[in-house]
Design a protein around this motif. Structure first.
Motif, PDB file in Angstrom:
ATOM      1  N   THR A   4       1.749  -4.654  -6.223  1.00 30.05           N
ATOM      2  CA  THR A   4       2.796  -4.873  -7.218  1.00 30.05           C
ATOM      3  C   THR A   4       4.001  -3.974  -6.986  1.00 30.05           C
ATOM      4  O   THR A   4       5.096  -4.265  -7.466  1.00 30.05           O
ATOM      5  N   GLY A   5       3.798  -2.855  -6.291  1.00 29.72           N
ATOM      6  CA  GLY A   5       4.875  -1.897  -6.101  1.00 29.72           C
ATOM      7  C   GLY A   5       5.063  -0.945  -7.255  1.00 29.72           C
ATOM      8  O   GLY A   5       5.999  -0.141  -7.258  1.00 29.72           O
ATOM      9  N   ASP A   6       4.191  -1.008  -8.245  1.00 40.20           N
ATOM     10  CA  ASP A   6       4.305  -0.122  -9.413  1.00 40.20           C
ATOM     11  C   ASP A   6       3.627   1.213  -9.108  1.00 40.20           C
ATOM     12  O   ASP A   6       2.404   1.267  -8.940  1.00 40.20           O
ATOM     13  N   VAL A   7       4.427   2.268  -9.036  1.00 42.14           N
ATOM     14  CA  VAL A   7       3.903   3.607  -8.781  1.00 42.14           C
ATOM     15  C   VAL A   7       4.547   4.580  -9.762  1.00 42.14           C
ATOM     16  O   VAL A   7       5.618   4.314 -10.304  1.00 42.14           O
ATOM     17  N   THR A   8       3.868   5.711  -9.981  1.00 42.38           N
ATOM     18  CA  THR A   8       4.385   6.736 -10.881  1.00 42.38           C
ATOM     19  C   THR A   8       4.274   8.092 -10.198  1.00 42.38           C
ATOM     20  O   THR A   8       3.409   8.298  -9.340  1.00 42.38           O
ATOM     21  N   PRO A   9       5.153   9.050 -10.569  1.00 39.78           N
ATOM     22  CA  PRO A   9       5.077  10.379  -9.955  1.00 39.78           C
ATOM     23  C   PRO A   9       3.693  10.988 -10.139  1.00 39.78           C
ATOM     24  O   PRO A   9       3.146  11.001 -11.240  1.00 39.78           O
ATOM     25  N   GLY A  10       3.119  11.447  -9.042  1.00 35.15           N
ATOM     26  CA  GLY A  10       1.787  12.028  -9.084  1.00 35.15           C
ATOM     27  C   GLY A  10       0.661  11.026  -9.074  1.00 35.15           C
ATOM     28  O   GLY A  10      -0.513  11.407  -8.983  1.00 35.15           O
ATOM     29  N   GLY A  11       0.993   9.747  -9.187  1.00 33.01           N
ATOM     30  CA  GLY A  11      -0.040   8.721  -9.222  1.00 33.01           C
ATOM     31  C   GLY A  11      -0.425   8.233  -7.839  1.00 33.01           C
ATOM     32  O   GLY A  11       0.110   8.673  -6.819  1.00 33.01           O
ATOM     33  N   ALA A  12      -1.335   7.295  -7.835  1.00 33.60           N
ATOM     34  CA  ALA A  12      -1.827   6.751  -6.574  1.00 33.60           C
ATOM     35  C   ALA A  12      -0.753   5.926  -5.887  1.00 33.60           C
ATOM     36  O   ALA A  12       0.084   5.300  -6.547  1.00 33.60           O
ATOM     37  N   PRO A  13      -0.767   5.905  -4.567  1.00 36.66           N
ATOM     38  CA  PRO A  13       0.177   5.052  -3.847  1.00 36.66           C
ATOM     39  C   PRO A  13      -0.193   3.580  -3.989  1.00 36.66           C
ATOM     40  O   PRO A  13      -1.331   3.234  -4.335  1.00 36.66           O
ATOM     41  N   ALA A  14       0.773   2.719  -3.714  1.00 38.41           N
ATOM     42  CA  ALA A  14       0.542   1.276  -3.640  1.00 38.41           C
ATOM     43  C   ALA A  14       0.590   0.875  -2.173  1.00 38.41           C
ATOM     44  O   ALA A  14       1.527   1.252  -1.458  1.00 38.41           O
ATOM     45  N   VAL A  15      -0.403   0.126  -1.727  1.00 39.34           N
ATOM     46  CA  VAL A  15      -0.523  -0.213  -0.309  1.00 39.34           C
ATOM     47  C   VAL A  15      -0.429  -1.730  -0.142  1.00 39.34           C
ATOM     48  O   VAL A  15      -1.108  -2.489  -0.838  1.00 39.34           O
ATOM     49  N   ARG A  16       0.414  -2.126   0.807  1.00 35.94           N
ATOM     50  CA  ARG A  16       0.584  -3.545   1.113  1.00 35.94           C
ATOM     51  C   ARG A  16       0.252  -3.772   2.582  1.00 35.94           C
ATOM     52  O   ARG A  16       0.864  -3.167   3.465  1.00 35.94           O
ATOM     53  N   GLU A  17      -0.697  -4.636   2.841  1.00 42.98           N
ATOM     54  CA  GLU A  17      -1.136  -4.932   4.201  1.00 42.98           C
ATOM     55  C   GLU A  17      -0.505  -6.234   4.675  1.00 42.98           C
ATOM     56  O   GLU A  17      -0.840  -7.318   4.185  1.00 42.98           O
ATOM     57  N   LEU A  18       0.426  -6.139   5.618  1.00 44.81           N
ATOM     58  CA  LEU A  18       0.963  -7.312   6.284  1.00 44.81           C
ATOM     59  C   LEU A  18       0.177  -7.530   7.576  1.00 44.81           C
ATOM     60  O   LEU A  18      -0.645  -6.704   7.964  1.00 44.81           O
TER      61      LEU A  18
END
Length: 217
Positions: A4-18
């Motif tokens: 989704t691309g939703d990230v927050t400071p200190g939070g988990a990363p968002a990963v997109r596999e192409l």
């Protein structure tokens, strides 16, 4: 898990596999800046877009895979606080548009419009978008088996172009470049990743272009 691309400071990363590229998006504080780690799935080579802050978190993302380059999208300080440390600890090449090179804390190799930044077997096209700063850039990855992916720094966000500080000439330059070099060239399904906040697509934003131009920001 769906990206989704939703990230927050200190939070988990968002990963997109192409098919050929992995995109990892992380938000770093204190200004909720986005940093993007791109990894070629064939070679394992990695490139970081905007070493914004929290060098230790960014280095943890890089891990043992090494880092070939760090691209800074523009010279504003909140996008390069961690640059010197990340470069010193990885040996990565620092890259920035020639017109913004003087604003960085370390010497960086100059980029120009139309240049290519390799990420292993993948490539990023440099697109100069003058206005937010003189040397602001976007980076375009054309996925051979999917939609284009565009990293826009602070030049394009959901809802408008970047801040031009009420300078009419800078705004005109930025909106013209964004419209001509991005919206006129790329399809609606192009997914873009900004320097702060949520992602969007060009198609979602395209209907608002006349409104952005009319309001002047």
């Amino acid at each position: 898990m769906t990206y989704t691309g939703d990230v927050t400071p200190g939070g988990a990363p968002a990963v997109r596999e192409l098919d050929r590229l992995t995109i990892t998006k992380v938000s770093v504080g204190p200004m909720d800046n986005n940093a993007y780690l791109l990894r070629c799935r064939d070679s394992g080579e990695q490139v970081l877009i905007d070493a914004a802050n929290e060098a230790s978190r960014l280095l943890d993302l890089v891990g043992d895979g090494g880092l070939t380059a760090v691209v800074t999208t523009h010279r504003h300080r909140d996008h390069w606080v961690a640059l010197a440390e990340v470069v010193a600890k990885t040996g990565a090449r620092p890259l920035v548009h020639a017109d913004d090179a003087e604003g960085l804390p370390i010497d960086a190799e100059p980029l120009r419009d139309g240049d290519t930044v390799p990420v292993g077997d993948c490539a990023l096209e440099v697109i100069h978008l003058k206005g937010h700063t003189p040397g602001s850039i976007a980076l375009l990855y054309r996925d051979p088996s999917g939609v284009p992916h565009l990293f826009t720094g602070d030049s394009l966000f959901p809802g408008g172009v970047g801040n031009t500080h009420q300078d009419p000439a800078a705004f005109a330059s930025l909106i013209d470049d964004v419209e001509r070099k991005l919206f006129d060239r790329l399809p609606d399904e192009t997914w873009f990743y900004p320097g702060h906040g949520k992602d969007s697509t060009l198609g979602a934003e395209r209907p608002a272009l006349p409104q952005w131009r009319a309001r002047g920001w």
